[in-house]
Design a protein around this motif. Structure first.
Motif, PDB file in Angstrom:
ATOM      1  N   LEU A  64       0.821  -1.210   0.000  1.00 26.32           N
ATOM      2  CA  LEU A  64       0.000   0.000   0.000  1.00 26.32           C
ATOM      3  C   LEU A  64       0.858   1.265   0.000  1.00 26.32           C
ATOM      4  N   LEU A  65       1.915   1.251   0.798  1.00 23.81           N
ATOM      5  CA  LEU A  65       2.820   2.406   0.846  1.00 23.81           C
ATOM      6  C   LEU A  65       3.456   2.663  -0.515  1.00 23.81           C
ATOM      7  N   ALA A  69       2.672   6.152  -3.525  1.00 24.70           N
ATOM      8  CA  ALA A  69       3.579   7.195  -4.021  1.00 24.70           C
ATOM      9  C   ALA A  69       3.160   7.747  -5.387  1.00 24.70           C
ATOM     10  N   PRO A  70       2.965   6.910  -6.404  1.00 20.26           N
ATOM     11  CA  PRO A  70       2.577   7.492  -7.697  1.00 20.26           C
ATOM     12  C   PRO A  70       1.184   8.133  -7.657  1.00 20.26           C
ATOM     13  N   GLU A  71       0.286   7.559  -6.871  1.00 19.27           N
ATOM     14  CA  GLU A  71      -1.056   8.135  -6.759  1.00 19.27           C
ATOM     15  C   GLU A  71      -0.992   9.515  -6.116  1.00 19.27           C
ATOM     16  N   LEU A  72      -0.224   9.638  -5.035  1.00 19.12           N
ATOM     17  CA  LEU A  72      -0.090  10.922  -4.358  1.00 19.12           C
ATOM     18  C   LEU A  72       0.618  11.936  -5.246  1.00 19.12           C
ATOM     19  N   GLU A  87       3.482  10.621   6.519  1.00 19.86           N
ATOM     20  CA  GLU A  87       2.547  10.308   7.600  1.00 19.86           C
ATOM     21  C   GLU A  87       2.095   8.848   7.516  1.00 19.86           C
ATOM     22  N   ARG A  88       1.848   8.384   6.303  1.00 21.58           N
ATOM     23  CA  ARG A  88       1.476   6.971   6.125  1.00 21.58           C
ATOM     24  C   ARG A  88       2.631   6.049   6.529  1.00 21.58           C
ATOM     25  N   ALA A 123       9.752   4.418  -3.944  1.00 18.63           N
ATOM     26  CA  ALA A 123       8.552   5.222  -3.704  1.00 18.63           C
ATOM     27  C   ALA A 123       8.933   6.649  -3.307  1.00 18.63           C
ATOM     28  N   VAL A 124       9.895   6.781  -2.393  1.00 18.26           N
ATOM     29  CA  VAL A 124      10.326   8.115  -1.962  1.00 18.26           C
ATOM     30  C   VAL A 124      10.978   8.859  -3.128  1.00 18.26           C
TER      31      VAL A 124
END
Length: 180
Positions: A64-65, A69-72, A87-88, A123-124
């Protein structure tokens, strides 16, 4: 998997993450089932042991994490996307700390730990790259450093048990990443 079975599994994994974060690995599977709104039999049919549930929660939360990333990055301004993801991540670490003892027994393969770290770094990096492309984040910010800092924030926030500490420390970290 049938749609109703998938919904039950998703509810179980979400509930288990919350219960383990709150009560630790000694949490009752009955509490997990109750929190998910399913019977204990449903839980045991999908996860025959608590260890398998803990392993599944860990993998689910990592997935999920990484998917977030791409969605956010696509839906929020860069700084907001990075803050939301951070935060997640802190929430994920709280659940992970709650399961730490059991995870050491369940996840004995170093390659999985390294794969998880690589996926989180990616992701980061995606979030940092989105910020850099808009001139909102420093070029020097490295995803590995951000993850290390978030690990420290998670540890300190858990040890101090002070409401708002993680948020304040995330603000400080962002201050070092954001260009303006």
């Amino acid at each position: 998997m049938r749609a109703d079975a998938k919904r039950n599994e998703d509810r179980l994994l979400k509930a288990a993450a919350a219960v383990f974060a709150r009560d630790g690995a000694d949490a009752s599977v009955k509490d997990v089932a109750r929190e998910a709104g399913v019977g204990v039999g449903t839980l045991y049919r999908r996860f025959p042991s608590k260890e398998l549930l803990i392993e599944a929660v860990y993998r689910h939360e990592v997935r999920l994490l990484c998917e977030a990333a791409p969605e956010l990055a696509a839906s929020l301004p860069p700084v907001d996307a990075l803050r939301t993801w951070m935060e997640r991540f802190i929430d994920f670490m709280a659940a992970k700390h709650g399961m730490a003892g059991a995870l050491r027994v369940v996840l004995t393969d170093d390659s999985e730990r390294l794969q998880t770290r690589a996926a989180l770094v990616q992701a980061v990096e995606r979030l940092l790259a989105a910020g850099r492309s808009q001139g909102a984040m420093r070029e020097q910010a490295k995803p590995q450093d951000v993850l290390m800092a978030l690990g420290g924030i998670s540890y300190m926030a858990g040890a101090e048990q002070e409401p708002g500490l993680a948020t304040r420390l995330i603000d400080l970290l962002l201050h070092g990443i954001v260009t303006s």
